[in-house]
Scaffold this motif. Structure first.
Motif, PDB file in Angstrom:
ATOM      1  N   LEU A   4       0.662   3.975  10.140  1.00 23.64           N
ATOM      2  CA  LEU A   4      -0.013   3.219   9.083  1.00 23.64           C
ATOM      3  C   LEU A   4      -0.214   1.766   9.492  1.00 23.64           C
ATOM      4  O   LEU A   4      -1.285   1.184   9.265  1.00 23.64           O
ATOM      5  CB  LEU A   4       0.799   3.299   7.799  1.00 23.64           C
ATOM      6  N   ASP A  47       0.822  -1.209   0.000  1.00 18.97           N
ATOM      7  CA  ASP A  47       0.000   0.000   0.000  1.00 18.97           C
ATOM      8  C   ASP A  47       0.853   1.254   0.000  1.00 18.97           C
ATOM      9  O   ASP A  47       0.656   2.157  -0.814  1.00 18.97           O
ATOM     10  CB  ASP A  47      -0.927   0.012   1.224  1.00 18.97           C
ATOM     11  N   VAL A 104      -2.680  -0.854   7.365  1.00 21.57           N
ATOM     12  CA  VAL A 104      -2.154  -0.565   6.040  1.00 21.57           C
ATOM     13  C   VAL A 104      -0.893  -1.399   5.800  1.00 21.57           C
ATOM     14  O   VAL A 104      -0.024  -1.485   6.675  1.00 21.57           O
ATOM     15  CB  VAL A 104      -1.827   0.933   5.900  1.00 21.57           C
ATOM     16  N   ALA A 122      -4.292   6.267   5.245  1.00 16.60           N
ATOM     17  CA  ALA A 122      -5.002   5.056   5.647  1.00 16.60           C
ATOM     18  C   ALA A 122      -6.460   5.096   5.218  1.00 16.60           C
ATOM     19  O   ALA A 122      -7.001   4.088   4.736  1.00 16.60           O
ATOM     20  CB  ALA A 122      -4.911   4.872   7.163  1.00 16.60           C
ATOM     21  N   VAL A 175      -6.485   4.604   1.341  1.00 14.18           N
ATOM     22  CA  VAL A 175      -6.103   3.235   0.981  1.00 14.18           C
ATOM     23  C   VAL A 175      -7.242   2.258   1.259  1.00 14.18           C
ATOM     24  O   VAL A 175      -7.513   1.335   0.486  1.00 14.18           O
ATOM     25  CB  VAL A 175      -4.824   2.821   1.738  1.00 14.18           C
TER      26      VAL A 175
END
Length: 529
Positions: free
Chosen positions: A20, A3, A25, A315, A318
């Motif tokens: 993250l 990611d 993530v 985050a 994503v």
């Protein structure tokens, strides 16, 4: 494809990686260095960064490994002439649990953050130098010096003032370097030596030496000095023998007491910043985006706070919980802060240089309430929803407050409710309960709702799990609450919206902008339930 690929594993990159990773993530962090550095460099996090580190769950380790800022002892011609403690009149307050930063070697802070990252299953990949970047519609392909490639949806350059990522993006690093303001630095070992309970500062007509003890060591010191110069006035390169001569000249202690000098470097005042923090799917943070005078100790701290601002936004995007436009607010919010930091540190440097010309002047001149970082907010941001004009406003740092758990009566703090990767909605007053229920139902674990009961309100079985009893009224005072009020607090602990209980629909719309999972609970513009 990962990611997020983070380039650079200093405090900025590690803060982002931890933030993250705790949000689920998939993150990869690489660094060009072949081994972890042992440089002390930055002297530690300021008060606002300690709040960030508390949210990340590492502040106890940082406090244990470091020390409180030391009083400063100033000398002239080898004699002590003044002591100063910049924090002598400060103390924690109900809304700010840290009134000062912490001294800790940078390598030790990095260890703490790497340990936290390891707890999420992450690790730093060393010896990975980025030499190329190619973006397409789906992500970024990164070329590494060993011939391998890495693919990521987003890339963040946290790789310092000489950032390869910034250079590959072609982003100018505009500003200036003052060739006359030169300092030699290093970590030194001193046997015997001065009292380790002070940050010692010898400012003489012909130069200066500053020695600050490195926490966690018995004889280690941060060494800073004006350089030796050759016959033509050019600064000499730092060396062990040069450090010994400077040490003896200004401290009047035996040169041989300085037994070791490592991580030697020459520092010149650079004041530079980028004009943008983002090119497509690639971002910059920390020294890759801004460098400035060291006065006030804001370099590492500004980078940590860059990462804290960016992490939750990446985050959310994503995970598909926010539109990609949310990422535009990173530059919108942090670029003005960088410009302000450059101006503040340059001003503090000028003030310090003026102060040390007189006996008794020292580095305490660089420390002000502004360098604590607690007053930095984003009132100008598009994420700062309109609201009341007095007191706490959208974009401001969210204050802390001592409270009690409404169910058990146990002592707690508002920061304990805010801590974690969620958005928080505080409800002051009975009129906020319907909105709190709707927010919790539609946004599930992304939003934490918290009813804050007043000093005389009932506690116990009627309270929800995260409800607080503001038994001394500190929360109401910090948030400027009179009538029933709703407050939305972003995951980076800045206020997003302040609204009256009658404006619950505005709160729900604001949450849907940050976390669009709630939109699924709406039909034809009307919220279900």
């Amino acid at each position: 494809m990962t990611d997020v690929l983070i380039v650079g594993a200093g405090p900025t990159g590690l803060t982002l990686a931890c933030d993250l990773a705790r949000r689920g993530v998939a993150v990869r962090i690489v660094d060009r260095s072949p081994e972890f550095p042992r440089s002390s460099r930055s002297k530690g996090p300021n008060a606002r960064s300690l709040e960030v580190l508390e949210d990340l769950g590492v502040v106890d380790a940082v406090l244990a490994a470091g020390s409180a800022p030391l009083p400063m002892r100033k000398y002239r011609d080898g004699l002590p002439i003044a002591d100063a403690d910049p924090y002598a009149d400060s103390s924690p307050t109900p809304d700010a649990p840290y009134d000062r930063g912490r001294l800790i070697a940078q390598w030790r802070l990095e260890e703490v953050l790497r340990d936290r990252l390891a707890g999420y299953g992450g690790r730093v990949e060393l010896g990975a130098e980025v030499v190329g970047l190619t973006e397409d519609g789906a992500g970024v392909t990164v070329d590494l010096a060993d011939g391998s490639r890495a693919a990521a949806r987003y890339v963040v350059g946290c790789d310092g003032a000489h950032s390869s990522v910034r250079k590959l993006l072609g982003i100018p690093f505009d500003g200036e370097t003052d060739e006359e303001q030169v300092m030699v630095c290093g970590d030194v070992e001193i046997t015997g030596g001065p009292d380790r309970g002070f940050w010692h500062q010898w400012f003489d007509e012909d130069g200066a030496v500053m020695l600050c003890p490195i926490p966690g060591t018995r004889s280690g010191w941060w060494f800073q000095s004006g350089p030796e110069r050759d016959a033509e006035g050019r600064p000499a390169a730092p060396s062990l023998e040069g450090f010994r001569r400077l040490f003896a000249r200004h401290t009047r202690l035996p040169a041989g007491d300085l037994t070791r000098a490592t991580l030697l470097s020459t520092y010149r005042v650079n004041v530079r910043m980028v004009d943008r923090y983002r090119v497509g799917r690639v971002f910059l943070a920390g020294d890759a985006a801004h460098v400035h005078a060291i006065a006030g100790g804001l370099g590492m701290n500004t980078g940590i706070q860059d990462a804290y601002n960016l992490g939750w936004k990446l985050a959310q995007v994503v995970a598909g919980r926010a539109e990609p436009g949310l990422l535009d607010t990173y530059e919108e919010e942090r670029l003005p802060v960088a410009a302000w930091t450059l101006e503040l540190t340059s001003d503090r440097l000028r003030a310090t240089l003026a102060a040390i010309r007189e006996p008794g002047g020292g580095l305490d001149t660089a420390i002000t309430t502004e360098t604590a970082g607690l007053d930095r907010g984003y009132r100008w941001s598009s994420l700062a929803a309109p609201g009341p004009g007095d007191g706490l406003r959208s974009g401001d740092r969210a204050p802390d407050a001592p409270c009690r758990e409404a169910v058990t009566g146990a002592p707690t703090r508002l920061f304990h409710v805010l801590a974690g990767p969620h958005i928080t909605v505080l409800g002051f007053g009975a009129g906020t309960e319907r909105t709190l229920r709707e927010a919790a139902a539609s946004h599930r674990d992304t939003v934490r709702t918290c009813r804050v009961y007043g000093p005389g309100a009932p506690e116990g079985e009627t309270a929800a799990p995260y409800a607080l009893h503001d038994h001394e009224g500190h929360a109401r005072a910090a948030y400027g609450v009179g009538a029933d009020t709703l407050v939305v607090i972003r995951p980076d602990n800045h206020v997003g919206l302040v609204a009256g209980a009658e404006d619950g629909s505005a709160v729900l719309r604001y949450l849907d902008g940050l976390d669009r999972v709630g939109v699924a609970c709406m039909v034809d513009g009307t919220r279900k339930g």
